[in-house]
Structures are given as structure tokens and as C-alpha cells.
Design an enzyme around this catalytic site. Structure first.
Site, mmCIF file in Angstrom:
data_model
loop_
_atom_site.group_PDB
_atom_site.id
_atom_site.type_symbol
_atom_site.label_atom_id
_atom_site.label_comp_id
_atom_site.label_asym_id
_atom_site.label_seq_id
_atom_site.Cartn_x
_atom_site.Cartn_y
_atom_site.Cartn_z
ATOM 1 C CD GLU A 203 -2.675 -1.098 2.598
ATOM 2 O OE1 GLU A 203 -3.498 -0.165 2.737
ATOM 3 O OE2 GLU A 203 -2.464 -1.963 3.459
ATOM 4 N NE ARG B 194 4.239 -8.587 10.454
ATOM 5 C CZ ARG B 194 3.542 -7.479 10.305
ATOM 6 N NH1 ARG B 194 2.241 -7.466 10.593
ATOM 7 N NH2 ARG B 194 4.113 -6.372 9.878
ATOM 8 C CE LYS C 117 2.594 1.361 6.207
ATOM 9 N NZ LYS C 117 1.641 1.040 5.136
#
Length: 655
Positions: free
Chosen positions: A100, A330, A340
């Protein structure tokens, strides 16, 4: 400084004479050695006369620590990724990396990049870089550019760069097709109502899930209202398209009638402008774009494992090709944050420089800090790929980087907190050139000459005001060796600043052996930098030493929030640091190492331009201090260095 005078030359001659004069005076030990050598020569001559060869002595066994070079393709040849390949042994492999464009990539994304691009490369396939640009509210052009740049820096080149927005028309048509098949409906519920349908959010008042009251809306009505959404009848959050999945019967939240389209009025989309007021969600877009691009192996992280069911449901519902989605664990580092939103807060409140602050673990930050792209890929390969989540301590990451740098970057002497040392028994204009190798473990790195003069600078930590038995460096009356210099020095006195209490100058002598004396090797050696204007030495630099940004292993758990966990000493700047003259050559010959996306061979960037390695590719080991690189803020008048990692984890421990 003036050229060396005859007095300086005579000083060197005197030193040589002293050593030569000492040679004839042999000890009993030396006499025994000479006797053995003579006996050996006699035996050799005897064997020669007899025409036979002297018996060979068995070579002494030398213990060498093997250098472990891990196969960079190991994670594709075995384990989870190998099983994925066997599960769908497609002839033509297609993967994708679908970020994204709403922020900078972090260390966790490096695993996704390595897995998707590497899997395709290893199997002779192709990997798309597809931007999931379905939310114009959060997307910025700088993120698109940064993502492309980082992928190129890591050494990968996408087969094609695509955008979910490339398919907006096609996605809209499939949304109408899904409605006509009674697979989607227009819902006008608000957020609270939807949460209640899913069993509520209050643990004490949980209740059975139930269907939305709009779920049985006639197909024609839902189709008309969907078009009305598109044409501006509704405002954001007043209506959205929901997929009619399983009527809340299963325990998988990804099958509870997920949203397919929502309304976003502002801002305009970066590529389609004001054409659309409605945008597809990730859950509607991702699997269909995978299908359009013919992805064979859709590889994603385990948090999307529940999404596999809805992914396959939608492909079947609109009758398109169905890629295979599989999920791996992950990569997450402890002792830092990846969010973020939280990094944005650190930037906004001035706790860090920016998103590329070397104390962060965004990939732009690691790049600026000087971590080579190959070291990141090596770290990912070292961990391997499984379905388990990898919670790795930052010290382990740094250890991996340290091992990588040890064999790939040159070595220099840098004094980050200098004290001046004046060697009184050398002439003021004395200059001797000594050779220093760039790579003690790699002769191909070459060597360079550096000046040794009457005035040198040493580390503050290498001097103590009082001598002691457990300190083998410089102190009053004590001696220490200077790396690459023949004789040690002994401290005779020192000066201090009355205001600060810091030592400002040390007086010393060079310990040349007296006539008849045998040279005695010092117990330890320290690094140094000489003062010589003729050689442009020393090179003045600002050295930034970065410590962990946070105090704890999990800043997310600190009360009241992660901001209370920030260390005061996360950045220490040494503004008076001094480097030896070899830094100039290392800068000229960069990148170190020349590999991945930093190869200086006219390699292409993300947009086909010829790339030039950045200042961070000027990397080297500062002897006994750590690994450093040049910062992007370096100018012609001011060199700024960033410490990549220390020489060892407990770098503060005395040598």
C-alpha cells in the site's frame, strides 16, 4: 608543516643504528638457535652428497575457523517455500509484491520482498510490483517513489509495475456481476450496527451474530443503489456494497459479509482523478488483481490466513481464475516499533529526524544507517521461511549485519573522542609514512600510506590519569603500542582543562631501544591519527553513534504509551572526531561492497535511469570503534559519519 629537515633524517638514522648495534650482542638462546641452524645445514649438505632427499617434517596442523557462506537460495530449495512450489508446480511462475503506498516500508517488508521476488527469480518466473492504490485518503507520491527505490536498492527489478487502479473499470464490472448473481448487496448500516451484527464489542454482553436487515434486498434494488453510490446519491459512510458470503454461520470473520466498495469523496485519486467516488476494498481488489495478472503463487503473511477463504470465495463467485494463496510467518524485530502511525508521531514531535532516521527500522532508515542491502537479504535467508511468526531481537539482526560487514568493507583508523599526544623526542618536522592495509582478511582491498608525526591523537578511553595493573593502555609512566608503528610510546605528563576536568594534552616519548637493549613488545596496541597538514591529515568528521531508540524490548506495552520508553542517549554525536587519510580513497572507490542495488556499473534504477550509489555506500570498519558509513547530509566542507553497528554487542567493554 615544514619539510623534514636533516635533523629529522638523522633521528631516523640514529634509531636504525641503535637497532643494528644491538644485533651482534647474542643471548644464549640465540646461540642455541644458531647451532641448530648450522647442524641442519650440515645434514642437508650430507643428503645432497648421498643423492637422497632430506626427510620431510609433517606440517603443523593449523586450526582455521571455517567461513560459513550460506547459500543465498537455500530458503527456496528446502522447507516451506519448497513445499509451496511442489503443491503447485506451475511451469511459468508469477508472484507479486503488493504494498500500500501509504507509508515507508520497514524491515518486515524486506522478507516479503525477498520471498516474492526471490521465489520468482529462483524458479525462472516473474514478479510484479503492484501498488494497492485503492485509498486516495492515505496515498502520497513520495511513498510510490520510495517503494520503487528500495526494491531496486535491494537488487530486484519488477517484471512490471502495476496499480490496482489499472483495473478500476474491470473491478466495477465484476462488482455489478456479483450483485446480479445475488452475491452482494447495498448496506446502509453504521459502524456500531455492523459491530453489533458481529456479536458486539463488549465482552460482558456478547451475543449471537445476525445478518444485516439489508441482506435480502432485491437484486435490482441493490444494483440501482450501487450505481447511485457511484453517481453521488450517498455521502461517505452512508452506504457501501457488502459481499453476501455465509450469513455469519462460520467462525471466520473474513466471511462475515465483508465490504466490497465504499465512498471516498476527497481527495482526488493520484491516477484516476475525480472519475470515481467509490473505491474497492482490499478484500475485493487483491484476489481479483492476482487473478487478472495470472499470479500462480500468492504469498502473504499469516495474518491473511483467514482471508484465504474469502479470497477463494470471491474468485469462484465471479468465475475468474483462482490463484493459490499461501501464508508464511512475518518478520518482526523486538525493541522497536513498526506502526506507521506511531513512527509518524515520533517524526512530528521531533523525537527522530524523519522516516529515515537511523534509529528506526524502516528500510530507508536502515539504508541511511549504512546497512548494505546484501546484509538484509542475508539476514532474511539466515532466518528461513516458515509459518511461525519471527520475533527477532534487534541485537541478533545487528550481529548478522556485523558478520556481513566484517568480510566486505575496508578498515581505517578513526578517533571519535580525541586527545592530543605530543611525542617530545621526535623533531617538530618529523614525518614517517607507514603502510596500512584496507582489508587484513582480503588483500584485494589493497593498502595505503599514512603519516606518523610528532603529534598524534588517540581515543580518550585509551588514557587513564593513574596507571593500574589491569589497564594496558596509556597512563603516566606506562607505555602502549601504536598500531603499525615500530616502537611504543610512554606517557611522561598530561594537562587538564580546569573548567571541565578533561585531559586536553598528553606528553610522551617514543621508546626506541638503547644500545645493547632488546626491543620489548608492548602488551597492547591502540589506534591513532597523526597531524600532518602536508598529507591533509587528519580528516575532521562528525561521528554519530546510534543507540537503541527505546529502553525496553516491547515499547508497545509501556505506560502511558511508547513515547515514555524513549532513551535520552539514543544519539551521541562526536563533533571533534578525526579520521585518517585513507577515508578519501575509500570514498573514491565506493560502494563497499559493490553488490545488489548498489553496483556501480551503470545499473538501472526503478525508472530505467542509471543509478549512482548514495553516500551510505561509503562504508568501513573504524578499528576498535565500530562500522561506519557516510551520511547523506555530508557536504564538501563537512563529513558526517553514522555508526552502522559496533564491533561487538558489548562494545562498551574495555579491550
Amino acid at each position: 608543516m615544514a619539510e623534514p629537515s636533516n635533523e629529522g633524517s638523522s633521528m631516523v638514522d640514529k634509531v636504525k643504528e641503535k637497532v643494528e648495534d644491538a644485533l651482534p650482542t647474542r643471548s644464549k638462546k640465540q646461540e642455541k638457535k644458531d647451532k641448530k641452524a648450522a647442524e641442519k645445514a650440515v645434514k642437508k649438505e650430507q643428503y645432497a652428497k648421498e643423492g637422497s632427499a632430506a626427510p620431510k617434517k609433517a606440517p603443523k596442523a593449523v586450526s582455521i575457523e571455517p567461513t560459513v557462506v550460506r547459500d543465498p537460495d537455500a530458503m527456496f530449495k528446502e522447507g516451506w517455500l519448497d513445499e509451496v512450489r511442489k503443491e503447485r508446480p506451475a511451469k511459468d511462475v508469477y508472484t507479486r509484491f503488493p504494498p500500500e503506498p501509504n507509508g515507508y516500508l520497514h524491515i518486515g517488508h524486506s522478507k516479503a520482498i525477498a520471498v516474492n521476488f526471490g521465489f520468482a527469480r529462483y524458479h525462472g518466473g516473474k514478479c510484479y510490483l503492484r501498488f494497492d492504490d485503492t485509498n486516495p485518503e492515505a496515498e502520497e507520491e513520495k511513498f510510490f517513489s520510495a517503494i520503487e527505490d528500495i526494491i531496486a536498492w535491494l537488487g530486484f527489478k519488477p517484471y512490471k509495475i502495476t496499480y490496482s487502479s489499472d483495473n478500476f473499470d474491470r473491478l466495477y464490472d465484476l462488482a455489478e456481476k456479483l450483485i446480479l448473481r445475488d452475491g452482494a448487496y447495498i448496506c446502509e448500516c453504521n459502524d456500531e450496527q455492523i459491530k453489533d451484527q458481529r456479536g458486539g464489542t463488549d465482552e460482558k454482553n456478547k451475543h449471537p451474530r445476525y445478518a444485516c436487515k439489508h441482506r435480502d434486498r432485491p437484486v435490482d434494488e441493490s444494483l440501482a443503489e450501487f450505481r447511485a453510490m457511484r453517481d453521488g446519491k450517498y455521502k461517505p459512510k452512508e452506504a457501501f456494497l457488502r459481499m453476501k458470503q455465509d450469513d455469519f454461520k462460520t467462525g471466520n470473520p473474513q466471511m462475515w459479509d465483508l465490504a466490497a466498495y465504499r465512498i471516498i469523496d476527497e481527495p482526488a485519486h493520484h491516477r484516476t482523478g475525480k472519475k470515481w467516488r467509490i473505491y474497492p476494498t482490499y478484500d475485493f481488489t487483491h484476489c481479483l488483481c492476482d487473478s487478472f495478472e495470472g499470479i500462480t503463487h500468492s504469498l502473504c503473511t499469516v495474518e491473511f490466513i483467514n482471508s484465504r477463504e474469502s479470497y477463494e470465495w470471491l474468485c469462484d463467485a465471479v468465475e475468474v481464475y483462482k490463484p493459490m494463496q499461501r501464508e508464511y510467518g512475518r518478520l518482526n524485530l523486538t525493541g522497536t516499533i513498526m506502526s506507521k502511525r506511531k513512527i509518524a508521531r515520533l517524526v512530528k514531535e521531533g523525537k527522530v529526524f524523519d522516516w529515515d532516521d537511523p534509529r528506526l527500522y524502516t528500510l530507508v532508515a536502515l539504508r541511511r544507517r549504512g546497512v548494505p542491502p546484501g546484509a538484509i537479504l542475508s539476514f532474511v535467508n539466515e532466518l528461513g521461511v516458515t509459518t511461525a511468526r519471527s520475533n527477532i531481537q534487534t541485537v541478533r539482526f545487528e550481529s548478522s549485519v556485523r558478520k556481513y560487514l566484517e568480510m566486505t568493507v575496508p578498515r581505517l583508523m578513526v578517533v571519535i573522542d580525541p586527545i592530543k599526544v605530543i611525542i617530545d623526542n621526535l623533531p617538530e618536522d618529523y614525518v614517517e609514512e607507514v603502510e596500512n592495509t584496507f582489508g587484513p582478511k582480503n588483500v584485494e582491498m589493497g593498502s595505503h600510506m599514512l603519516p606518523f608525526t610528532r603529534t598524534v591523537y588517540i581515543e580518550r578511553d585509551d588514557f587513564r590519569e593513574t596507571a593500574s595493573k589491569d589497564f594496558f593502555r596509556l597512563a603516566p609512566g606506562a607505555s602502549v603500542g601504536l598500531l603499525k608503528v615500530t616502537y611504543p610510546i610512554t606517557c611522561t605528563s598530561f594537562k587538564k582543562d580546569d573548567a571541565t576536568g578533561l585531559v586536553t594534552e598528553i606528553r610522551a616519548t617514543l621508546d626506541t631501544p638503547a644500545e645493547g637493549e632488546t626491543f620489548k613488545k608492548p602488551k597492547s596496541y591502540i589506534h591513532w591519527v597523526a597531524e600532518s597538514p602536508k598529507h591533509n591529515s587528519p580528516v575532521k568528521v562528525d561521528a554519530r553513534v546510534f543507540n537503541p531508540l527505546f529502553k525496553s524490548e516491547n515499547p508497545e506495552t509501556v505506560e502511558p504509551d511508547f513515547m515514555a520508553d524513549i532513551r535520552e542517549d539514543s544519539l551521541v554525536t562526536y563533533s571533534n572526531a578525526l579520521a585518517e587519510v585513507g577515508l578519501t580513497e575509500i570514498q573514491r572507490r565506493a560502494p563497499w561492497p559493490e553488490e545488489a542495488g548498489e553496483a556501480n556499473d551503470g545499473a538501472e534504477g526503478a525508472h530505467g535511469e542509471v543509478k549512482k550509489p548514495g553516500p551510505e555506500s561509503v562504508r568501513f570498519q573504524a578499528m576498535r570503534v565500530g562500522y561506519f558509513c557516510m551520511d547523506k547530509e555530508t557536504t564538501a566542507d563537512k563529513i558526517i559519519l553514522n555508526r552502522i553497528v559496533g564491533l561487538k554487542e558489548d562494545s562498551g567493554k574495555a579491550a
